[in-house]
Structures are given as C-alpha cells and as structure tokens.
Design an enzyme around this catalytic site. Structure first.
Site, PDB file in Angstrom:
ATOM      1  CG  HIS A 157      -1.912  -1.148   1.202  1.00 21.01           C
ATOM      2  ND1 HIS A 157      -2.708  -1.516   0.136  1.00 21.01           N
ATOM      3  CD2 HIS A 157      -2.135  -2.081   2.167  1.00 21.01           C
ATOM      4  CE1 HIS A 157      -3.388  -2.605   0.440  1.00 21.01           C
ATOM      5  NE2 HIS A 157      -3.054  -2.977   1.658  1.00 21.01           N
ATOM      6  CG  ASP A 188      -5.258  -6.125  -0.162  1.00 18.92           C
ATOM      7  OD1 ASP A 188      -5.239  -7.057   0.670  1.00 18.92           O
ATOM      8  OD2 ASP A 188      -5.243  -4.935   0.184  1.00 18.92           O
TER       9      ASP A 188
END
Length: 462
Positions: free
Chosen positions: A284, A335
């Site tokens: 991220h 993810d």
C-alpha cells in the site's frame, strides 16, 4: 515434442509453443516460438510465420505470467457482501473477522483452491499469500501448527500456480495508551497471534518450500508487531534470504498512532529496526511523507500497490510515481479480491494518478506490464520469472486480441490493448512450468471454478 540431451547426458522432453504475438519486454513480436524443457524456457526464436509441426499454438498476445504480489485468499468470501451499506476500513475489518472465524484447514483449502484457480484463469502464475490465519478459534495451535499454511500451499498446487507463502507475524491488536505499549489481541485476532516473534519464528521455521512454493515472511503492520520484536522477523527473513512484506501506512490512523507511540512514522520505525531493504516490500504505502519516500527508495524497498482494494476501502491513492523515482520497484496485488484482475490493477495505478494530477501518461504500457510481471515475481522471491527468454521459468499467459474489448488495434499496440482495455476475461491460456493450466479459457485442473467458488463461499456464510 522432441528430446534434448543435457551436458550430463540426461534426456529431457522439449515442448515447443508457437506464439502468434509475444511481448518481449520492449515490443510486440509476431511469430515467436518458445522451447520448454524441465519447466524452463530453453530457446526463443523470432520470425516464425507459421506453427512448426507439433507445436502448441497460442493465438493472441502472450505475456510472461502475471504475479499477484499481495493476496488474502479468504477475503474472496467477502466479495459483494461488504458492499451493502457504508462505513470505513475499520468497519469492513469487523466483517472480515467474522469470515475468518469460520475457517478450518479443510474449508480454507477448498476456498483457496477455487480462488487460486480464479487467478490462473486471470493469467496469474504466482501469488504472494500474506498469511496470518494460523491457529484454531481461540488461539490454540492445531496438531500440525502450520495446518492452515500448508492448506494454502496444497491449494495453490491443486490450482496449478506457484505460491510464495508470506507467513505473517501478527502479535498485537494495536498501539496501547502508553509510549511503546501494545494492546493484547482481541477474540478474533487470537487465531492470528503466536504471542511473540520468537514463537512465530519457531513455527514458521517448520514450513517447507518446494519448486512451486517458496516460504517468506511478513510483518502484518507496525501496529500488530511490537517495535522490539520487528528485528526478530527481519532476521528470520535475512537468514533465509527470503522475501519480507509488510502492510505500511495504509491508513492515516496508523500513522497518527505510531507517531503518538514512538514519535516517528511507521516507515521510520521499520527502518530503525532493520526491516527495510531490497528483499522487503511495503504493501500500500499510501500515506507517506517525503522523508518516508526517501527512506524506502534509498533502501530499495519495494512497493506493492493494490488499487482496486485501496479504492474499495477508501484508503486513498499512494505516491507510486514518487516512490518509483526514489528507487522503490513497483509490483501489483489484488489484496482483498474485490476483483481478481491484474490488468485492472495495472491500469488503475495509472488512471488513479491521472485523476490525482489531472495529467496523462505517468507509465507506459511496458512499465505497467513490468510491474505486473518481472518486478512482481522478484518481490515474491522469483527473479527468474517474468520474462520470455532462455533460462526463465516457463510461466506465461495469452490474452485474446479478438474479443469485444481488444479487437481493432494494430498488433503492434497489443500491449496497450492488454493494459488499457483487456480484462481477466480475455485470458485464453495460462502455462506454468510448461504445463497448460488454462487452455482456451478452461481450467485444466478445477473443472468448474465458479461452482467451486460458490460452494466454498456458501459454506462459510451458511
């Protein structure tokens, strides 16, 4: 098929693939053959206008296999159910905990097998599984302390793709009230915790790798691993020269809590405890200061962007351009599996940046494909994957150039068509170690992938 002889005198089968168009890293090349033996590419020939006798024909654009550098397989069971109502990352997390509480090694295998088969259908040949669901409900270890991780390894094998199991240290519920204090895991997080980094390392050391499965490590986040124990995880990975991943600055609240507890940013905390480096990937990396970006770049720490999840959870848009310029290689992950589509992840990284800056063209199609292939595989500990060249792993995927999304552009623009127009539905073939896992859009090992997904997910919601 033909036989080749190695320097040691051993005989090996060679299989030839003819590619109508191939992405060779810089350009689209028509008429290419790949010779494959022992799971690796042994020869590449260009200018082959027609398939040689006996060659396996792959029509479309053949790319190196895609690398999904960040996955939580069980999150696939949340798709659509978390789109009811509103909320934040933190309210989404409560729904995630409910699903995680119901999983057993057997049900996790069923779910992960179906999820990894979905990935194969999307052209993904290797996945980085960020695995922290270690123990039984309540935190008691299974008789086999790695039953859950081994279920994931077996599931990837059954689905025909490679896995890097990023066994994750998850020891605390978050920062405590006092400086350097941490909260004890809550009832859901007891399944995740080994109580100490030393206990985590002892359990993780029992995991065994193979040709299709590498064993890596992960720090869940700076809020889930006390600062004094970060070095233990980093040392375990260093000793094994293994990949090390970490969720980093996904939320502003994490940055604020770390500043209150330690007087520094999460990136600075990781740097101070030896976590950053060229085998480390921050996942991220959304809310970073200029100083954070400089630390990550100078240490060659990678960045895994997960744009479909980051927008789904309203996380924000990370500074991917600045990170890459600073020296942080970019990779991509799906993810939470809001969708499983690496083409969507690649173009979303570019399109998000266009929205943020109101300018176009931050990455070429070639640069985005590199993030989805070579740099993603490198982040997962496989620098020998991600290219159609002799010596590389024979992992590749073919995208149709005649679907309603990709038809029309000249073949020389096939890479642009794949990145900016294609979807996972356009994948026609996926080959792993020279083995045809997806042929003409059908999975060779999992007969009915949608039915397998529906069955595994309904069992968790029933």
């Amino acid at each position: 098929m033909q036989l080749t002889t190695t320097a040691t005198g051993q005989m090996h089968d060679t299989v030839t693939f003819w590619l109508s168009h191939a992405w060779l890293g810089t350009h689209v090349e028509p008429g290419v053959t790949l010779d494959v033996a022992d799971g690796r590419i042994t020869g590449v020939r260009t200018g082959v206008d027609a398939p040689p006798p006996g060659a396996t024909v792959l029509r479309g654009l053949t790319l190196p296999g895609l690398a999904n550098a960040h996955s939580h397989a069980f999150h696939r069971a949340l798709r659509s159910t978390v789109q009811v109502g509103s909320g934040t990352f933190w309210t989404w997390r409560e729904l995630m905990y409910q699903v995680s509480a119901r999983l057993t090694p057997e049900s996790y295998y069923d779910l992960a097998r179906a999820v990894y088969a979905e990935m194969a259908l999307a052209g993904i040949t290797s996945v980085g599984e960020f695995h922290y669901l270690h123990h039984a409900p309540g935190g008691a270890p299974y008789n086999d302390p790695n039953a859950m991780g081994e279920a994931l390894i077996a599931a990837a094998d059954a689905a025909g793709i490679r896995i890097t199991l990023l066994d994750t240290a998850y020891l605390a519920a978050g920062f405590g009230q006092g400086a350097g204090q941490y909260q004890q895991p809550d009832q859901h997080q007891l399944r995740f915790s080994d109580t100490t980094a030393e206990a985590w390392a002892e359990r993780a050391s029992l995991l065994k790798g193979s040709d299709h499965a590498l064993i890596g490590a992960a720090v869940h986040s700076v809020r889930a691993v006390p600062a004094g124990q970060l070095a233990t995880v980093a040392a375990w990975a260093e000793e094994r020269q293994a990949p090390l991943h970490v969720h980093l600055s996904e939320q502003v609240a994490e940055n604020e809590a770390c500043q209150a507890a330690h007087g520094c940013s999460p990136t600075r905390l990781l740097a101070d405890h030896g976590v950053l480096g060229p085998r480390t990937t921050g996942v991220h990396n959304t809310h970073l200061s200029d100083a954070d970006i400089a630390l990550l770049g100078a240490s060659a720490t990678g960045t895994c962007m997960c744009p479909t999840t980051e927008r789904d959870l309203a996380d924000g848009i990370g500074p991917a351009v600045a990170l890459q310029r600073a020296g942080s290689p970019l990779s991509l992950g799906s993810d939470s599996h809001a969708v499983i589509d690496l083409f969507e992840e690649a173009r979303a990284m570019e399109l998000n940046e266009r929205l943020r800056t109101r300018t176009r063209g931050h990455w070429t199609a070639a640069a985005l494909l590199r993030a989805a292939t070579a740099d993603g595989h490198a982040a997962l500990g496989r620098p020998d994957a991600g290219a159609l060249e002799p010596g590389a792993l024979a992992d590749f995927t073919t995208v149709a150039l005649d679907s309603v999304r990709t038809a029309g552009p000249a073949p020389r623009l096939a890479a642009e068509a794949a990145v900016f127009a294609a979807s996972a539905a356009d994948v026609r073939h996926t080959v792993v170690a020279g083995r045809h896992i997806v042929r003409d859009g059908q999975h060779a090992l999992v007969e009915d992938v949608p039915a397998a997904l529906a069955s595994a997910i309904s069992a968790l919601h029933g």
